[in-house]
Motif scaffolding. Structure first.
Motif, PDB file in Angstrom:
ATOM      1  N   ALA A  14     -44.717 -25.811 -13.166  1.00 19.82           N
ATOM      2  CA  ALA A  14     -44.961 -26.950 -14.054  1.00 19.82           C
ATOM      3  C   ALA A  14     -44.161 -28.179 -13.607  1.00 19.82           C
ATOM      4  O   ALA A  14     -44.665 -29.309 -13.676  1.00 19.82           O
ATOM      5  CB  ALA A  14     -44.601 -26.569 -15.491  1.00 19.82           C
ATOM      6  N   LEU A  15     -42.918 -27.982 -13.142  1.00 22.07           N
ATOM      7  CA  LEU A  15     -42.136 -29.108 -12.632  1.00 22.07           C
ATOM      8  C   LEU A  15     -42.791 -29.720 -11.398  1.00 22.07           C
ATOM      9  O   LEU A  15     -42.802 -30.951 -11.236  1.00 22.07           O
ATOM     10  CB  LEU A  15     -40.717 -28.640 -12.290  1.00 22.07           C
ATOM     11  CG  LEU A  15     -39.787 -28.308 -13.449  1.00 22.07           C
ATOM     12  CD1 LEU A  15     -38.421 -27.885 -12.911  1.00 22.07           C
ATOM     13  CD2 LEU A  15     -39.633 -29.484 -14.390  1.00 22.07           C
ATOM     14  N   HIS A 416     -32.167 -37.034 -12.714  1.00 22.11           N
ATOM     15  CA  HIS A 416     -32.607 -37.242 -14.100  1.00 22.11           C
ATOM     16  C   HIS A 416     -32.404 -35.938 -14.871  1.00 22.11           C
ATOM     17  O   HIS A 416     -33.365 -35.211 -15.167  1.00 22.11           O
ATOM     18  CB  HIS A 416     -34.075 -37.669 -14.153  1.00 22.11           C
ATOM     19  CG  HIS A 416     -34.368 -38.942 -13.432  1.00 22.11           C
ATOM     20  ND1 HIS A 416     -34.557 -38.994 -12.067  1.00 22.11           N
ATOM     21  CD2 HIS A 416     -34.486 -40.220 -13.884  1.00 22.11           C
ATOM     22  CE1 HIS A 416     -34.806 -40.247 -11.718  1.00 22.11           C
ATOM     23  NE2 HIS A 416     -34.757 -41.014 -12.787  1.00 22.11           N
ATOM     24  N   PRO A 417     -31.168 -35.588 -15.209  1.00 21.51           N
ATOM     25  CA  PRO A 417     -30.926 -34.293 -15.883  1.00 21.51           C
ATOM     26  C   PRO A 417     -31.536 -34.213 -17.273  1.00 21.51           C
ATOM     27  O   PRO A 417     -31.897 -33.129 -17.729  1.00 21.51           O
ATOM     28  CB  PRO A 417     -29.393 -34.211 -15.933  1.00 21.51           C
ATOM     29  CG  PRO A 417     -28.922 -35.626 -15.825  1.00 21.51           C
ATOM     30  CD  PRO A 417     -29.920 -36.327 -14.973  1.00 21.51           C
ATOM     31  N   ALA A 418     -31.657 -35.359 -17.953  1.00 15.16           N
ATOM     32  CA  ALA A 418     -32.262 -35.323 -19.292  1.00 15.16           C
ATOM     33  C   ALA A 418     -33.717 -34.876 -19.217  1.00 15.16           C
ATOM     34  O   ALA A 418     -34.190 -34.107 -20.068  1.00 15.16           O
ATOM     35  CB  ALA A 418     -32.160 -36.695 -19.941  1.00 15.16           C
ATOM     36  N   SER A 422     -35.159 -31.468 -20.955  1.00 14.73           N
ATOM     37  CA  SER A 422     -36.234 -31.598 -21.951  1.00 14.73           C
ATOM     38  C   SER A 422     -37.457 -30.780 -21.543  1.00 14.73           C
ATOM     39  O   SER A 422     -38.098 -30.139 -22.396  1.00 14.73           O
ATOM     40  CB  SER A 422     -36.600 -33.063 -22.127  1.00 14.73           C
ATOM     41  OG  SER A 422     -37.054 -33.624 -20.907  1.00 14.73           O
ATOM     42  N   THR A 423     -37.804 -30.781 -20.273  1.00 16.03           N
ATOM     43  CA  THR A 423     -38.932 -29.963 -19.827  1.00 16.03           C
ATOM     44  C   THR A 423     -38.631 -28.470 -19.952  1.00 16.03           C
ATOM     45  O   THR A 423     -39.516 -27.681 -20.286  1.00 16.03           O
ATOM     46  CB  THR A 423     -39.287 -30.298 -18.372  1.00 16.03           C
ATOM     47  OG1 THR A 423     -38.100 -30.217 -17.558  1.00 16.03           O
ATOM     48  CG2 THR A 423     -39.865 -31.697 -18.260  1.00 16.03           C
ATOM     49  N   TYR A 424     -37.388 -28.080 -19.696  1.00 12.56           N
ATOM     50  CA  TYR A 424     -37.021 -26.663 -19.863  1.00 12.56           C
ATOM     51  C   TYR A 424     -37.124 -26.254 -21.327  1.00 12.56           C
ATOM     52  O   TYR A 424     -37.609 -25.166 -21.650  1.00 12.56           O
ATOM     53  CB  TYR A 424     -35.610 -26.446 -19.340  1.00 12.56           C
ATOM     54  CG  TYR A 424     -35.175 -25.002 -19.303  1.00 12.56           C
ATOM     55  CD1 TYR A 424     -35.512 -24.176 -18.238  1.00 12.56           C
ATOM     56  CD2 TYR A 424     -34.441 -24.447 -20.349  1.00 12.56           C
ATOM     57  CE1 TYR A 424     -35.134 -22.848 -18.208  1.00 12.56           C
ATOM     58  CE2 TYR A 424     -34.058 -23.117 -20.326  1.00 12.56           C
ATOM     59  CZ  TYR A 424     -34.402 -22.324 -19.257  1.00 12.56           C
ATOM     60  OH  TYR A 424     -34.027 -21.002 -19.237  1.00 12.56           O
TER      61      TYR A 424
END
Length: 686
Positions: A14-15, A416-418, A422-424
């Motif tokens: 998905a990523l 972009h860790p946020a 958020s995707t996780y």
């Protein structure tokens, strides 16, 4: 575990798809891709200066835009992705921390004992002001931190004896650089001797010393000799450029990959004959050429291969990784997989976090334990060929287009860790939704359980193991006598040894050998029924009422005898336990003993020992119920070799007595089989 692994792979997929969607959106809005080249002529002076600062090239003596543009072109091609990253990095106003050394040992541990990094330390002498002011020092720290150079401050007032021994009698700047080109070599300390203390001059001094470690080639003959030379380095990276010295990021990487990759700078500024460059495949400058035993790779042609420290660092790490890099990668993957348990587990919130903590501890412990033998094997000299083949596989796989996409996505999400978190979280919530829907379709009650209900069930489970350690493994219903007689609980407290019995599951019972007892010359059940049809029908009609009326009473007596036997604990033995014969005494060969086919009572028929499994002792009597074996009855053997009725020994083992009734050998432990003589037909049975 496999479910969590599949969920993690689905998340990575998905990523990957999401990154391609972002690229399509950026192309639709701006009309360019990250790999598209940028013409430096169209950039402003501020953007050109930002690119030079990110690459580590000095521009203090270049006041005009034309000179700055030419310097950018000489250092390498500029892509849209590199320009975007450089501008974002300049806008980020986050402060970079600097180390304050407390004394000699602290300085030695971090600076002199570090073999793969560069340190810039400002020494402040006693009763003296620092050489670089606070404002300029903060600018210097921010400038050099882009290239992995660590900074610190050593105040001589904290350890004046060490400063005196070192000769630091005045405030100065100290730079530590590895002295040799081998991994874990000696560290050399150099002191700044310039008169000007501007940031640009100090940075030029740092880059000059770092570039001195890189091998520099000035003519084609030297290049030909170096290109054809075979030495300890399997991977070499060449920079063909028309520059005075290599960029700072190139010099910083040479220190970081000391002993793994050799960095070579080819200065083609005054070359008249470039024919040999064309022979080896270099047709333009500047060019970054990676030479491996498998061939030549041109850095900068694939996605995410920017002329920057971060991009080239991830590229070289994938080609020539250290063991520590692989361990960190495995640690991240294992923890991401373990956190999936928070969404897969259904029920109360406390239950989710308890399961998560248990999974994290288990997975990390198994990871560390599994890495210990790997580290030991890598130290063996016989595995050098295996290590080389592994690196060859890394180089083949990580020079593909797919690998370049994965590296570009890694750099994007790590910056972009946020977005990554958020995707996780969104992926986990989707897993939770589908898992909850699946369990509701299966009518699982744990989905609707709240925290109090789960804690209550957890306490019941704990007390059941505490008070009934063996009964928790039994497959038949067990009714506690403590509800009727609380004195039994106080009586058990008086014998603490009874609480320490090991918890042994009864799964091994189904793996014990079973067979039917047969006699030589005995008639089968069908033949016997044909011979005695009338007698059997008469006996059935006569005993039908008796059997049906006494069935419940016999079962109640049998269950009570078995419970009384289990209360006796260790006192229930072979000879002293009268309840053993009660709880195990039943017809071994069907509903009733038959007069035909019995070879233990008559003596004229011999048992068929060939049907017995190997290692079993020959006998004709069950010592649990003290009855002879009848033809056709089901037998079971223990690892020690003793044989019993299947019903008798199963009841014995299920009651918690996990040992042989005869020799006390553990019923779940294998025993070395011993040969026994085959009895002749004339020998009497044992």
């Amino acid at each position: 575990m496999w479910v969590k692994l599949c969920c993690l792979l689905l998340y990575f997929l998905a990523l990957f798809v999401l990154a391609r969607v972002f690229e399509a959106v950026a192309w639709y809005e701006s009309g360019f891709l990250a790999t598209q080249l940028v013409d430096p002529v169209a950039l402003s002076f501020r953007k050109l200066r930002t690119i030079l600062e990110c690459r580590g090239l000095g521009h203090s003596g270049l006041p005009e835009k034309k000179d700055v543009r030419e310097l950018v072109e000489k250092s390498g091609d500029l892509m849209e992705g590199e320009l975007y990253s450089a501008l974002k990095e300049e806008e980020a106003s986050e402060s970079v921390s600097s180390t304050n050394f407390s004394g000699e040992m602290h300085f030695y541990e971090l600076v002199e004992d570090t073999k793969d990094g560069i340190w810039l330390v400002q020494v402040i002498a006693n009763d003296r002001s620092p050489l670089v002011g606070k404002v300029h020092w903060e600018k210097m720290v921010k400038k050099v931190s882009r290239f992995g150079i660590r900074t610190g401050t050593f105040n001589c007032s904290s350890d004046p004896r060490y400063c005196k021994r070192r000769g630091w009698l005045k405030s100065t700047l100290i730079m530590s650089v590895p002295q040799t080109s081998t991994s874990k070599g000696k560290v050399m300390l150099k002191e700044y001797s310039g008169r000007r203390i501007e940031v640009e001059h100090i940075f030029k001094w740092i880059t000059a010393h770092a570039a001195s470690r890189i091998k520099t080639i000035y003519n084609s003959e030297h290049l030909k000799e170096e290109w054809n030379k075979s030495d300890q380095y399997r991977v070499k990276i060449y920079l063909f450029a028309n520059l005075d010295q290599p960029p700072a990021f190139f010099s910083a990487l040479s220190v970081k990959f000391t002993g793994r990759v050799e960095f070579i700078f080819v200065n083609v500024e005054n070359w008249d004959n470039k024919s040999y460059m064309a022979e080896i495949g270099v047709y333009k400058t500047p060019s970054y050429i990676l030479r491996t035993p498998e061939g030549i790779y041109r850095y900068g042609n694939n996605t995410g291969e920017f002329i920057s420290l971060r991009a080239m660092d991830s590229f070289l790490r994938s080609l020539q990784p250290e063991v520590n890099d692989l361990f960190v990668l495995s640690l991240v993957l294992v923890n991401l997989m373990a956190w999936m348990d928070l969404f897969i587990t259904q029920g109360a919130t406390i239950k989710r976090f308890v399961v998560l903590i248990s999974t994290l501890g288990t997975y990390n412990s198994l990871l560390i334990i599994s890495w210990l033998p790997v580290l030991g094997f890598l130290q063996l000299p016989y595995l050098d060929s295996f290590y080389e083949y592994s690196l060859k596989l890394f180089r083949y796989s990580n020079t593909t287009t797919l690998a370049s996409w994965v590296r570009a996505d890694w750099m994007f999400y790590s910056s972009h860790p946020a977005l990554f978190l958020s995707t996780y979280l969104g992926h986990g919530l989707l897993i939770d939704y589908f898992e909850k829907k699946r369990r509701r379709n299966n009518n699982t009650d744990e989905v609707n359980a709240n925290n109090l209900e789960w804690l209550s069930s957890l306490w019941d489970w704990y007390t059941s193991y505490l008070f009934h350690p063996i009964a928790s493994f039994q497959h038949f219903p067990f009714d506690s006598d403590w509800d009727e007689d609380p004195d039994l609980f106080l009586e058990r407290l008086a014998f603490p040894d009874l609480w320490l019995h090991p918890l042994i599951p009864t799964d091994y019972i189904k793996n014990l050998p079973m067979w039917r007892f047969q006699c030589l010359g005995a008639r089968s059940d069908e033949e016997a029924q044909e011979t005695f049809p009338d007698s059997e029908s008469d006996s059935d009609s006569e005993g039908k009422e008796v059997f049906s009326s006494d069935k419940e009473a016999s079962e109640d007596d049998e269950l009570g005898a078995f419970q009384g036997c289990s209360q006796g604990g260790r006192q229930c033995g072979l000879q002293s336990c009268s309840c053993a014969s009660k709880c195990c005494h039943r017809e071994p060969c069907g509903r009733r003993a038959r007069p035909y086919g019995s070879c233990s009572s008559a003596g004229d028929l011999e048992p068929d020992w060939s049907a017995w499994p190997s290692g079993m002792l020959h006998c004709t009597e069950c010592v649990v119920c003290l009855e002879n074996f009848a033809s056709g009855c089901l037998l079971m053997g223990l690892p020690c070799g003793h044989v019993f009725h299947q019903n008798c020994i199963v009841m014995w083992l299920a009651g918690g007595r996990h040992c042989c009734p005869v020799c006390r050998w553990a019923s779940y432990k294998k025993k070395q089989p011993f040969p026994h003589p085959q009895p002749s037909p004339s020998d009497p049975p044992s």
